[in-house]
Design a protein around this motif. Structure first.
Motif, PDB file in Angstrom:
ATOM      1  N   ILE A 393      68.393  -7.921 -48.143  1.00 56.22           N
ATOM      2  CA  ILE A 393      69.219  -8.790 -47.311  1.00 56.22           C
ATOM      3  C   ILE A 393      70.602  -8.149 -47.274  1.00 56.22           C
ATOM      4  O   ILE A 393      71.234  -7.973 -48.320  1.00 56.22           O
ATOM      5  CB  ILE A 393      69.312 -10.208 -47.885  1.00 56.22           C
ATOM      6  CG1 ILE A 393      67.946 -10.894 -47.824  1.00 56.22           C
ATOM      7  CG2 ILE A 393      70.349 -11.039 -47.132  1.00 56.22           C
ATOM      8  CD1 ILE A 393      67.936 -12.281 -48.435  1.00 56.22           C
ATOM      9  N   VAL A 394      71.068  -7.779 -46.090  1.00 52.19           N
ATOM     10  CA  VAL A 394      72.314  -7.032 -45.972  1.00 52.19           C
ATOM     11  C   VAL A 394      73.202  -7.656 -44.910  1.00 52.19           C
ATOM     12  O   VAL A 394      72.735  -8.358 -44.012  1.00 52.19           O
ATOM     13  CB  VAL A 394      72.054  -5.549 -45.604  1.00 52.19           C
ATOM     14  CG1 VAL A 394      71.139  -4.884 -46.615  1.00 52.19           C
ATOM     15  CG2 VAL A 394      71.475  -5.427 -44.194  1.00 52.19           C
ATOM     16  N   ARG A 395      74.500  -7.388 -45.047  1.00 50.00           N
ATOM     17  CA  ARG A 395      75.401  -7.693 -43.944  1.00 50.00           C
ATOM     18  C   ARG A 395      75.402  -6.504 -43.000  1.00 50.00           C
ATOM     19  O   ARG A 395      75.325  -5.349 -43.434  1.00 50.00           O
ATOM     20  CB  ARG A 395      76.822  -7.972 -44.444  1.00 50.00           C
ATOM     21  CG  ARG A 395      77.700  -8.558 -43.331  1.00 50.00           C
ATOM     22  CD  ARG A 395      79.057  -8.985 -43.829  1.00 50.00           C
ATOM     23  NE  ARG A 395      80.045  -7.926 -43.742  1.00 50.00           N
ATOM     24  CZ  ARG A 395      80.699  -7.604 -42.631  1.00 50.00           C
ATOM     25  NH1 ARG A 395      80.439  -8.238 -41.508  1.00 50.00           N
ATOM     26  NH2 ARG A 395      81.606  -6.652 -42.645  1.00 50.00           N
ATOM     27  N   GLU A 396      75.488  -6.778 -41.707  1.00 46.87           N
ATOM     28  CA  GLU A 396      75.393  -5.718 -40.706  1.00 46.87           C
ATOM     29  C   GLU A 396      76.713  -4.960 -40.618  1.00 46.87           C
ATOM     30  O   GLU A 396      77.565  -5.229 -39.761  1.00 46.87           O
ATOM     31  CB  GLU A 396      75.002  -6.312 -39.354  1.00 46.87           C
ATOM     32  CG  GLU A 396      73.608  -6.914 -39.360  1.00 46.87           C
ATOM     33  CD  GLU A 396      73.278  -7.659 -38.082  1.00 46.87           C
ATOM     34  OE1 GLU A 396      74.106  -7.639 -37.135  1.00 46.87           O
ATOM     35  OE2 GLU A 396      72.200  -8.277 -38.033  1.00 46.87           O
ATOM     36  N   THR A 397      76.875  -4.013 -41.518  1.00 50.53           N
ATOM     37  CA  THR A 397      78.074  -3.183 -41.537  1.00 50.53           C
ATOM     38  C   THR A 397      77.693  -1.783 -42.004  1.00 50.53           C
ATOM     39  O   THR A 397      76.775  -1.615 -42.818  1.00 50.53           O
ATOM     40  CB  THR A 397      79.148  -3.777 -42.472  1.00 50.53           C
ATOM     41  OG1 THR A 397      80.332  -2.974 -42.412  1.00 50.53           O
ATOM     42  CG2 THR A 397      78.685  -3.847 -43.906  1.00 50.53           C
ATOM     43  N   GLY A 398      78.372  -0.772 -41.485  1.00 53.63           N
ATOM     44  CA  GLY A 398      78.193   0.601 -41.934  1.00 53.63           C
ATOM     45  C   GLY A 398      76.740   1.026 -41.992  1.00 53.63           C
ATOM     46  O   GLY A 398      75.937   0.741 -41.107  1.00 53.63           O
ATOM     47  N   GLY A 399      76.410   1.715 -43.087  1.00 51.72           N
ATOM     48  CA  GLY A 399      75.060   2.226 -43.256  1.00 51.72           C
ATOM     49  C   GLY A 399      74.009   1.153 -43.426  1.00 51.72           C
ATOM     50  O   GLY A 399      72.820   1.396 -43.205  1.00 51.72           O
ATOM     51  N   LEU A 400      74.425  -0.047 -43.835  1.00 54.70           N
ATOM     52  CA  LEU A 400      73.466  -1.143 -43.961  1.00 54.70           C
ATOM     53  C   LEU A 400      72.897  -1.487 -42.581  1.00 54.70           C
ATOM     54  O   LEU A 400      71.696  -1.737 -42.436  1.00 54.70           O
ATOM     55  CB  LEU A 400      74.125  -2.373 -44.586  1.00 54.70           C
ATOM     56  CG  LEU A 400      74.724  -2.183 -45.979  1.00 54.70           C
ATOM     57  CD1 LEU A 400      75.337  -3.485 -46.481  1.00 54.70           C
ATOM     58  CD2 LEU A 400      73.667  -1.697 -46.964  1.00 54.70           C
ATOM     59  N   LYS A 401      73.753  -1.498 -41.589  1.00 55.43           N
ATOM     60  CA  LYS A 401      73.300  -1.774 -40.228  1.00 55.43           C
ATOM     61  C   LYS A 401      72.403  -0.658 -39.713  1.00 55.43           C
ATOM     62  O   LYS A 401      71.434  -0.903 -38.982  1.00 55.43           O
ATOM     63  CB  LYS A 401      74.508  -1.955 -39.308  1.00 55.43           C
ATOM     64  CG  LYS A 401      74.152  -2.313 -37.877  1.00 55.43           C
ATOM     65  CD  LYS A 401      75.396  -2.552 -37.045  1.00 55.43           C
ATOM     66  CE  LYS A 401      75.025  -2.943 -35.610  1.00 55.43           C
ATOM     67  NZ  LYS A 401      76.239  -3.199 -34.791  1.00 55.43           N
ATOM     68  N   ASP A 402      72.706   0.581 -40.091  1.00 58.68           N
ATOM     69  CA  ASP A 402      71.945   1.729 -39.597  1.00 58.68           C
ATOM     70  C   ASP A 402      70.577   1.866 -40.244  1.00 58.68           C
ATOM     71  O   ASP A 402      69.684   2.494 -39.661  1.00 58.68           O
ATOM     72  CB  ASP A 402      72.736   3.023 -39.831  1.00 58.68           C
ATOM     73  CG  ASP A 402      73.983   3.107 -38.962  1.00 58.68           C
ATOM     74  OD1 ASP A 402      73.955   2.557 -37.844  1.00 58.68           O
ATOM     75  OD2 ASP A 402      74.975   3.698 -39.405  1.00 58.68           O
ATOM     76  N   THR A 403      70.397   1.325 -41.438  1.00 60.38           N
ATOM     77  CA  THR A 403      69.162   1.598 -42.185  1.00 60.38           C
ATOM     78  C   THR A 403      68.237   0.392 -42.343  1.00 60.38           C
ATOM     79  O   THR A 403      67.069   0.580 -42.683  1.00 60.38           O
ATOM     80  CB  THR A 403      69.492   2.133 -43.587  1.00 60.38           C
ATOM     81  OG1 THR A 403      70.349   1.197 -44.271  1.00 60.38           O
ATOM     82  CG2 THR A 403      70.194   3.484 -43.514  1.00 60.38           C
TER      83      THR A 403
END
Length: 485
Positions: A393-403
């Protein structure tokens, strides 16, 4: 093509975070692409004795640090067919820890200067110096200021990678001439000047030939004020030289099928369940396959979204899951989380230290991995969790959004969960949704876990992107001078 990685840490020799993982894995991926890579590092006092005893002294030289000349020993180790060079100076590096000292400005001014001074003594003359983060920022400006007329350094190119723009190495103006031996010409808006001080990070940004950062989204984010750490305007000026290349992971080192740190090797959902039960048992939590295990392996700092967790912790605990947290950081967060563990011993397990073996067991034995970061240049945790079948579960920012592709139950696409705003209740809603799938759609959950484990986040594709950058720089070296110049 010869490339020298210049960095302040590298796994497995010394590692404090994701930078160490990158430097420990990317050179080997580049080697597989036909790039000849070597790595140069400080010789820290914390370097394991098993490594120190294998080092070979190549040469001893003196290195200019402003008006001073300091000893530098050049020591070498071949590791898995790559040359690693360690620069020795006990005054600067024989200490416990890598960073956080009062004289870090001088320590890494020495290291940057030493890197350039030792190049003629290395096995191969590098075509490209690939520098990483603020500790190596001065290398590019020193190369241009002090070595541009020396035949050995002619046409040597530089790449500078931003791993985290928040940490910049900002020091008083006096370091300009006292440590770096640079004139006032370099203390200006397009040089090292940063609000009346000198920024080592900005040195790398201003004078390197190519800039990269560790995910495409982060490369865009840092050109905006919210993420730009007061360098967004400068980065917009250099946007044509800035590339975002996603980090990978070492899929040989991090592989649940042959990981000796976890309880039971596995390549399926059923094997993962065995690890979950044993993790619950080891951490003295109720052993029950039906209880969702939510975990974080992280630094306990504001960037990682710890405030969001604490803001809605009571609502999270009412989901009747188990929360496991491993990491160190700010004292206020450590204290708050320890108090929660004491208050809810059957639901919360907190470990305020770092243990690689326990980290692997947590990746293998959890159901959900939580990364609600305020910002995240790339992130390694979500990549590792996916490899081990723990849905992030991630916030959509930086590499989290990309992966992390969020799961869409209507199209059956995706393999994780995400939320957009840095908001505790948005995070809570996303967690509730994930727990609902875990409890009431077990077959779908199993399919998502096995889908996540099948993803490829190796360095193969990223290393090809770096190779393209190196080739473009080297082809520039070979272009003939225009007539009349």
């Amino acid at each position: 093509m010869n490339v020298l990685f210049v960095a302040s840490e590298c796994a497995p020799f010394v590692k404090t975070g994701g930078l160490g993982d990158v430097i420990g894995a990317l050179p080997f991926a580049l080697k597989d692409q036909g790039v000849k890579v070597s790595v140069i590092l400080p010789k820290y006092g914390d370097l394991p004795f098993s490594v120190k005893e294998k080092l070979t002294l190549m040469q001893s030289i003196e290195v200019p640090v402003g008006w001073r000349h300091q000893y530098c020993g050049i020591e070498r180790l071949e590791f898995n067919h790559i040359q690693f060079y360690f620069l020795d100076n006990e005054y600067y590096f024989k200490r416990h820890g890598s960073y956080g000292f009062f004289d870090d400005g001088e320590r890494f001014a020495f290291f940057s200067s030493a890197v350039l001074e030792v190049l003629p003594y290395l096995d191969d003359r590098p075509d490209v110096l690939h520098c990483h983060d603020w500790q190596t920022g001065p290398v590019s400006v020193l190369l241009k200021a002090h070595y541009k007329t020396h035949p050995f350094y002619q046409d040597m190119k530089t790449v500078f990678t931003i791993h985290n723009l928040k940490y910049q190495g900002v020091y008083p103006k006096t370091v300009l001439y006292d440590l770096l031996d640079l004139s006032e010409l370099y203390f200006q808006m397009d040089g090292l000047e940063f609000y009346g001080n000198v920024s080592y990070m900005k040195a790398g940004l201003a004078y390197s030939d190519i800039l990269t950062t560790v995910s495409p989204t982060y490369s865009i984010e840092i050109q905006n004020a919210y993420y730009g750490e007061k360098l967004d305007g400068f980065l917009r000026k250099r946007k044509n030289s800035l590339h975002g290349i996603i980090n990978g992971i070492d899929t040989n080192l991090y592989n649940p099928l042959n990981d000796q740190y976890i309880y039971t090797p596995y390549d399926s959902y059923d094997g993962k369940i065995l690890n979950k039960l044993q993790l619950q048992e080891e951490l003295i939590l109720p052993v029950d396959v039906n209880i969702p295990v939510i975990s974080m392996v992280t630094r306990l700092v504001e960037q990682k979204g710890i405030d969001l967790i604490l803001h809605v912790i009571q609502e999270m605990l009412r989901l009747n899951g188990q929360l496991i947290i491993l990491g160190t950081g700010e004292e206020k967060y450590e204290r708050a989380l320890k108090e929660l563990a004491c208050q809810y011993p059957h639901q919360v397990s907190v470990h305020t230290y770092f243990d690689e073996k326990l980290a692997r067991k947590i990746y293998a034995g959890s159901d959900i991995f939580l990364m609600p970061s305020k910002f995240e240049p790339c992130g390694i945790g979500q990549l590792l969790s996916l490899k081990y079948g723990t849905l992030p579960i991630v916030r959509e920012t930086g590499g989290l959004k990309d992966t992390v592709q969020p799961y869409n139950e209507f199209t059956d696409e995706g393999y994780g969960f995400s939320f957009t705003n840095y908001n505790a209740h948005d995070m809570l809603y996303t967690l509730e949704r994930a727990v609902w799938f875990f409890r009431f759609q077990p077959n779908k959950w199993k399919r998502l876990v096995e889908r996540a484990m099948s993803l490829d986040f190796s360095w193969q594709s990223s290393s090809k992107e770096y190779k393209k950058i190196y080739k473009s720089l080297i082809s520039e070296q070979k272009k003939p001078e225009p007539i009349g110049v």
